[in-house]
Design a protein around this motif. Structure first.
Motif, PDB file in Angstrom:
ATOM      1  N   THR A 239       0.826  -1.207   0.000  1.00 45.74           N
ATOM      2  CA  THR A 239       0.000   0.000   0.000  1.00 45.74           C
ATOM      3  C   THR A 239       0.861   1.257   0.000  1.00 45.74           C
ATOM      4  OG1 THR A 239      -1.761  -1.156   1.203  1.00 45.74           O
ATOM      5  CG2 THR A 239      -1.803   1.255   1.241  1.00 45.74           C
ATOM      6  N   VAL A 240       1.909   1.243   0.807  1.00 44.34           N
ATOM      7  CA  VAL A 240       2.817   2.389   0.878  1.00 44.34           C
ATOM      8  C   VAL A 240       3.521   2.603  -0.462  1.00 44.34           C
ATOM      9  CG1 VAL A 240       4.934   3.265   1.950  1.00 44.34           C
ATOM     10  CG2 VAL A 240       3.170   2.211   3.370  1.00 44.34           C
ATOM     11  N   VAL A 241       4.005   1.525  -1.052  1.00 43.67           N
ATOM     12  CA  VAL A 241       4.681   1.628  -2.351  1.00 43.67           C
ATOM     13  C   VAL A 241       3.728   2.158  -3.420  1.00 43.67           C
ATOM     14  CG1 VAL A 241       5.756   0.307  -4.220  1.00 43.67           C
ATOM     15  CG2 VAL A 241       6.375  -0.162  -1.841  1.00 43.67           C
ATOM     16  N   ALA A 242       2.491   1.641  -3.422  1.00 40.52           N
ATOM     17  CA  ALA A 242       1.501   2.090  -4.404  1.00 40.52           C
ATOM     18  C   ALA A 242       1.203   3.580  -4.235  1.00 40.52           C
ATOM     19  CB  ALA A 242       0.213   1.276  -4.257  1.00 40.52           C
ATOM     20  N   ALA A 243       1.128   4.041  -2.982  1.00 38.16           N
ATOM     21  CA  ALA A 243       0.860   5.457  -2.736  1.00 38.16           C
ATOM     22  C   ALA A 243       2.023   6.319  -3.218  1.00 38.16           C
ATOM     23  CB  ALA A 243       0.606   5.694  -1.245  1.00 38.16           C
ATOM     24  N   PHE A 244       3.251   5.878  -2.983  1.00 39.08           N
ATOM     25  CA  PHE A 244       4.415   6.627  -3.468  1.00 39.08           C
ATOM     26  C   PHE A 244       4.407   6.709  -4.996  1.00 39.08           C
ATOM     27  CE2 PHE A 244       6.770   6.075   0.652  1.00 39.08           C
ATOM     28  CZ  PHE A 244       7.112   7.414   0.801  1.00 39.08           C
ATOM     29  N   ILE A 245       4.124   5.592  -5.654  1.00 45.60           N
ATOM     30  CA  ILE A 245       4.083   5.582  -7.116  1.00 45.60           C
ATOM     31  C   ILE A 245       2.987   6.509  -7.631  1.00 45.60           C
ATOM     32  CG2 ILE A 245       3.601   4.146  -9.144  1.00 45.60           C
ATOM     33  CD1 ILE A 245       4.921   1.813  -7.632  1.00 45.60           C
ATOM     34  N   SER A 246       1.816   6.455  -6.991  1.00 45.41           N
ATOM     35  CA  SER A 246       0.699   7.303  -7.415  1.00 45.41           C
ATOM     36  C   SER A 246       1.032   8.784  -7.272  1.00 45.41           C
ATOM     37  CB  SER A 246      -0.554   6.960  -6.597  1.00 45.41           C
ATOM     38  OG  SER A 246      -0.984   5.641  -6.845  1.00 45.41           O
ATOM     39  N   SER A 247       1.784   9.112  -6.217  1.00 41.75           N
ATOM     40  CA  SER A 247       2.109  10.525  -5.983  1.00 41.75           C
ATOM     41  C   SER A 247       2.952  11.111  -7.097  1.00 41.75           C
ATOM     42  CB  SER A 247       2.832  10.687  -4.639  1.00 41.75           C
ATOM     43  OG  SER A 247       4.150  10.150  -4.693  1.00 41.75           O
ATOM     44  N   THR A 248       3.665  10.267  -7.837  1.00 38.73           N
ATOM     45  CA  THR A 248       4.498  10.762  -8.946  1.00 38.73           C
ATOM     46  C   THR A 248       3.720  10.853 -10.253  1.00 38.73           C
ATOM     47  OG1 THR A 248       5.262   8.542  -9.570  1.00 38.73           O
ATOM     48  CG2 THR A 248       6.523   9.714  -7.889  1.00 38.73           C
ATOM     49  N   ARG A 249       2.511  10.297 -10.278  1.00 42.84           N
ATOM     50  CA  ARG A 249       1.749  10.234 -11.528  1.00 42.84           C
ATOM     51  C   ARG A 249       0.590  11.229 -11.579  1.00 42.84           C
ATOM     52  NH1 ARG A 249       1.358   3.611 -12.334  1.00 42.84           N
ATOM     53  NH2 ARG A 249       3.582   3.293 -12.818  1.00 42.84           N
ATOM     54  N   VAL A 250       0.037  11.572 -10.434  1.00 45.07           N
ATOM     55  CA  VAL A 250      -1.115  12.470 -10.445  1.00 45.07           C
ATOM     56  C   VAL A 250      -0.652  13.914 -10.607  1.00 45.07           C
ATOM     57  CG1 VAL A 250      -2.533  10.907  -9.062  1.00 45.07           C
ATOM     58  CG2 VAL A 250      -1.128  12.627  -7.905  1.00 45.07           C
ATOM     59  N   ARG A 251      -1.522  14.740 -11.146  1.00 45.30           N
ATOM     60  CA  ARG A 251      -1.191  16.146 -11.371  1.00 45.30           C
ATOM     61  C   ARG A 251      -2.063  17.085 -10.536  1.00 45.30           C
ATOM     62  NH1 ARG A 251       2.573  14.109 -12.551  1.00 45.30           N
ATOM     63  NH2 ARG A 251       3.673  13.927 -14.532  1.00 45.30           N
ATOM     64  N   ASP A 252      -3.254  16.648 -10.174  1.00 44.59           N
ATOM     65  CA  ASP A 252      -4.120  17.474  -9.340  1.00 44.59           C
ATOM     66  C   ASP A 252      -3.444  17.711  -7.987  1.00 44.59           C
ATOM     67  OD1 ASP A 252      -7.059  18.492  -8.790  1.00 44.59           O
ATOM     68  OD2 ASP A 252      -6.451  17.335  -7.030  1.00 44.59           O
ATOM     69  N   PRO A 253      -3.348  18.969  -7.522  1.00 41.38           N
ATOM     70  CA  PRO A 253      -2.623  19.255  -6.278  1.00 41.38           C
ATOM     71  C   PRO A 253      -3.198  18.555  -5.053  1.00 41.38           C
ATOM     72  CG  PRO A 253      -3.835  21.188  -7.051  1.00 41.38           C
ATOM     73  CD  PRO A 253      -3.844  20.202  -8.164  1.00 41.38           C
ATOM     74  N   TRP A 254      -4.520  18.437  -4.994  1.00 42.42           N
ATOM     75  CA  TRP A 254      -5.113  17.781  -3.824  1.00 42.42           C
ATOM     76  C   TRP A 254      -4.867  16.285  -3.846  1.00 42.42           C
ATOM     77  CZ3 TRP A 254      -5.689  21.052  -0.270  1.00 42.42           C
ATOM     78  CH2 TRP A 254      -6.117  22.352  -0.551  1.00 42.42           C
ATOM     79  N   LEU A 255      -4.893  15.679  -5.042  1.00 40.79           N
ATOM     80  CA  LEU A 255      -4.567  14.258  -5.135  1.00 40.79           C
ATOM     81  C   LEU A 255      -3.090  14.012  -4.810  1.00 40.79           C
ATOM     82  CD1 LEU A 255      -6.541  13.041  -8.299  1.00 40.79           C
ATOM     83  CD2 LEU A 255      -6.986  12.500  -5.883  1.00 40.79           C
ATOM     84  N   ARG A 256      -2.236  14.942  -5.219  1.00 38.15           N
ATOM     85  CA  ARG A 256      -0.821  14.811  -4.865  1.00 38.15           C
ATOM     86  C   ARG A 256      -0.635  14.889  -3.351  1.00 38.15           C
ATOM     87  NH1 ARG A 256       3.775  18.165  -6.808  1.00 38.15           N
ATOM     88  NH2 ARG A 256       4.902  16.447  -5.821  1.00 38.15           N
ATOM     89  N   THR A 257      -1.343  15.822  -2.731  1.00 44.70           N
ATOM     90  CA  THR A 257      -1.255  15.935  -1.276  1.00 44.70           C
ATOM     91  C   THR A 257      -1.737  14.660  -0.609  1.00 44.70           C
ATOM     92  OG1 THR A 257      -1.618  18.335  -1.372  1.00 44.70           O
ATOM     93  CG2 THR A 257      -2.061  17.244   0.727  1.00 44.70           C
ATOM     94  N   LEU A 258      -2.851  14.127  -1.104  1.00 44.09           N
ATOM     95  CA  LEU A 258      -3.421  12.912  -0.525  1.00 44.09           C
ATOM     96  C   LEU A 258      -2.480  11.725  -0.667  1.00 44.09           C
ATOM     97  CD1 LEU A 258      -5.835  11.433   0.735  1.00 44.09           C
ATOM     98  CD2 LEU A 258      -6.718  11.073  -1.577  1.00 44.09           C
TER      99      LEU A 258
END
Length: 286
Positions: A239-258
């Motif tokens: 779950t942690v790895v998936a969240a780190f990977i997702s943080s590099t792919r999203v562009r919306d600022p709130w999704l990046r924060t999340l």
């Protein structure tokens, strides 16, 4: 809601630490003891930690103690960092930086060794992955200044600080003892003893035989077996790895924060779970 709640928590924590007598009088005026009695709890407004013979005050959650407050800060620090990294306007950056600094200050004031270390590691990780190195460098001087001010105000000596890393320190000795006992229990019953036979819940509800492992992974192993603990650790790590990977792919600022916040707090909980029952329900509810 996270920002005003975290800000209120920080204000109360600093109030407790800076003006303990006034804080005690204020909460007693609000019938704190009666409130805790109604909850069926025995909260402590103030505690101290002995470091090489020096009593260091530590701030606490008003209901569930200093450990729980440190877990909350471990949860909030990566989210505050995420807000700081995505902020564009100067005022937004200043506000997010102030929130991050406040969260860091409070986790230090809990004097909870594992949470402080995990928070630092998580912050470094989200800074690197979240491309926030420049912004963190910009406020590093403030972090150092606050750390020096804390040492000067508390009068902490190098000997006292070294006590946190000493294997002879009381808390470290207790952790070692519980680790040994946990291993003995698992050797006898590798498939587990059953749900609610370990951890704080077991000690509250069982008349005998309840044991607190001081490790979430060992607690799960004690209850449902070694295989169950391994599966839990793997699922959390994934779950942690998936969240780190997702943080590099999203562009919306709130999704990046999340995603940054989820990744960082998950990493912190992943680490602290080794030495504390960090996922215990009273900790999460706080």
């Amino acid at each position: 809601a996270l920002i005003p709640t975290a800000t209120a928590v920080a204000v109360v924590a600093v109030f407790q630490w800076a003006l303990p007598s006034q804080a005690s009088a204020f909460f007693n005026m609000l019938n704190y003891d009666e409130f805790m009695r109604q909850l069926g709890a025995s909260g402590e407004l103030f505690r101290t930690r002995d470091l090489a013979g020096m009593e260091v005050p530590r701030v606490s959650s008003l209901v569930t103690g200093d450990l729980t407050l440190s877990y909350y800060q471990m949860f909030m620090i990566p989210f505050a960092a995420g807000l700081f990294f995505v902020a564009k306007k100067p005022l937004e950056q200043a506000g997010a930086a102030a929130l991050l600094l406040a969260m860091l200050a409070v986790v230090v004031l809990t004097v909870t060794r594992s949470a402080i270390i995990a928070s630092a590691v998580a912050l470094v990780a989200v800074t690197l992955v979240g491309r926030g190195t420049g912004k963190m460098t910009a406020i590093s001087g403030i972090v150092v200044a606050l750390a020096l001010a804390f040492l000067l105000v508390t009068g902490l000596t190098p000997t006292a600080l070294a006590g946190l890393a000493s294997p002879e320190e009381g808390s470290a000795q207790e952790h070692a003892s519980r680790l040994t006992t946990s291993v003995d229990l698992l050797e006898d019953e590798p498939l587990g003893r059953g749900l609610a036979t370990a951890g704080p819940l077991a000690q509250r509800e069982l008349l005998q035989g309840g044991f607190t492992n001081e490790s979430w992974y060992l607690q799960i192993a004690t209850e449902v077996g070694v295989a169950g603990a391994v599966l839990f650790a793997v699922a959390l790590f994934a779950t942690v790895v998936a969240a780190f990977i997702s943080s590099t792919r999203v562009r919306d600022p709130w999704l990046r924060t999340l995603t940054i916040g989820t990744a960082g707090s998950g990493l912190g909980f992943l680490m602290v779970g080794v030495v504390l029952h960090v996922w215990e329900f009273s900790s999460l509810s706080a």
